[in-house]
Design a protein around this motif. Sequence first.
Motif, mmCIF file in Angstrom:
data_model
loop_
_atom_site.group_PDB
_atom_site.id
_atom_site.type_symbol
_atom_site.label_atom_id
_atom_site.label_comp_id
_atom_site.label_asym_id
_atom_site.label_seq_id
_atom_site.Cartn_x
_atom_site.Cartn_y
_atom_site.Cartn_z
ATOM 1 N N CYS A 106 -4.097 -0.901 8.061
ATOM 2 C CA CYS A 106 -2.683 -0.670 8.008
ATOM 3 C C CYS A 106 -1.869 -1.699 8.434
ATOM 4 O O CYS A 106 -2.251 -2.805 8.962
ATOM 5 N N VAL A 107 -0.548 -1.704 7.987
ATOM 6 C CA VAL A 107 0.457 -2.707 8.800
ATOM 7 C C VAL A 107 1.566 -2.124 9.234
ATOM 8 O O VAL A 107 2.120 -0.969 8.577
ATOM 9 N N VAL A 108 1.816 -2.279 10.440
ATOM 10 C CA VAL A 108 2.882 -1.866 11.155
ATOM 11 C C VAL A 108 4.262 -2.907 11.282
ATOM 12 O O VAL A 108 4.025 -3.988 11.769
ATOM 13 N N ILE A 109 5.078 -2.653 10.683
ATOM 14 C CA ILE A 109 6.425 -3.426 10.755
ATOM 15 C C ILE A 109 7.504 -2.989 11.503
ATOM 16 O O ILE A 109 7.988 -1.666 11.793
ATOM 17 N N GLY A 110 8.300 -3.844 12.405
ATOM 18 C CA GLY A 110 9.496 -3.554 13.036
ATOM 19 C C GLY A 110 10.804 -3.363 11.928
ATOM 20 O O GLY A 110 10.629 -4.188 10.955
ATOM 21 N N ALA A 111 11.446 -2.397 11.932
ATOM 22 C CA ALA A 111 12.476 -1.959 11.053
ATOM 23 C C ALA A 111 13.778 -1.673 11.734
ATOM 24 O O ALA A 111 14.202 -0.597 11.426
ATOM 25 N N ASN A 112 14.213 -2.598 12.562
ATOM 26 C CA ASN A 112 15.439 -2.138 13.360
ATOM 27 C C ASN A 112 15.130 -1.245 14.510
ATOM 28 O O ASN A 112 14.616 -1.490 15.454
ATOM 29 N N THR A 113 15.846 0.021 14.122
ATOM 30 C CA THR A 113 15.515 1.122 15.184
ATOM 31 C C THR A 113 14.252 1.834 15.251
ATOM 32 O O THR A 113 14.348 3.005 15.953
ATOM 33 N N ARG A 114 13.518 1.714 14.054
ATOM 34 C CA ARG A 114 12.300 2.327 13.890
ATOM 35 C C ARG A 114 11.173 1.349 13.562
ATOM 36 O O ARG A 114 11.228 0.361 13.356
ATOM 37 N N MET A 115 9.832 1.812 13.543
ATOM 38 C CA MET A 115 8.802 1.175 13.052
ATOM 39 C C MET A 115 8.186 1.969 11.413
ATOM 40 O O MET A 115 8.765 3.080 11.407
ATOM 41 N N GLU A 116 7.920 1.135 10.898
ATOM 42 C CA GLU A 116 7.261 1.805 9.716
ATOM 43 C C GLU A 116 5.832 1.362 9.570
ATOM 44 O O GLU A 116 5.289 0.283 10.068
ATOM 45 N N VAL A 117 4.980 2.158 8.985
ATOM 46 C CA VAL A 117 3.530 2.449 9.077
ATOM 47 C C VAL A 117 2.935 2.281 7.489
ATOM 48 O O VAL A 117 3.769 3.252 6.563
ATOM 49 N N TRP A 118 2.538 1.124 7.215
ATOM 50 C CA TRP A 118 2.052 1.225 5.452
ATOM 51 C C TRP A 118 0.783 0.735 5.534
ATOM 52 O O TRP A 118 0.173 0.201 6.352
ATOM 53 N N ASP A 119 0.259 1.273 4.262
ATOM 54 C CA ASP A 119 -1.163 0.921 3.969
ATOM 55 C C ASP A 119 -1.105 -0.434 3.730
ATOM 56 O O ASP A 119 -0.120 -1.047 3.177
ATOM 57 N N ALA A 120 -2.161 -1.307 3.989
ATOM 58 C CA ALA A 120 -1.894 -2.946 4.137
ATOM 59 C C ALA A 120 -1.898 -3.410 2.511
ATOM 60 O O ALA A 120 -1.006 -4.383 2.400
#
Length: 146
Positions: A106-120
């Motif tokens: 997975c990839v977890v990214i910071g997106a301002n006021t939330r995090m996002e979880v993506w398939d790598a």
Amino acid sequence: MATLFLGTYAPRLDEKGRLILPAKYREAFAEGLVVTKGQERCLYVWPVEEFARVTEQLRAAPVTSKGARDYMRVFFAGASDEVPDRQGRITVPPALREYAGLTRDCVVIGANTRMEVWDAATWEAYLGEQEETFSSLSEEVLPGLA
């Protein structure tokens, strides 16, 4: 003041569908979090306070708007409230894992006021497409930033 989520992390899902949250942000999620379907087949991870703020904004949407009703149904029906365990892990429900195509990497990214979880692999493909237009969008998104 809301936590500002920044950066990119590469955790893995374990065999039980648990994801380790970035250590840097575990305190922001200590009281709980909400995982929802996001756009582009990723998952949004909101601290409970921020999710409450977003919920208030959605309440202001007119019930007469079919688009608003459709969005809220999908957004709330797929949401899951979680509390991280002592190791900073959360369980990602099977339906949300399937929606985002999450298997192991997975990839977890910071997106301002939330995090996002993506398939790598999905994140790499998305990033490859978006980096070409990133600089041209800056003027549209943030006029005068250049």
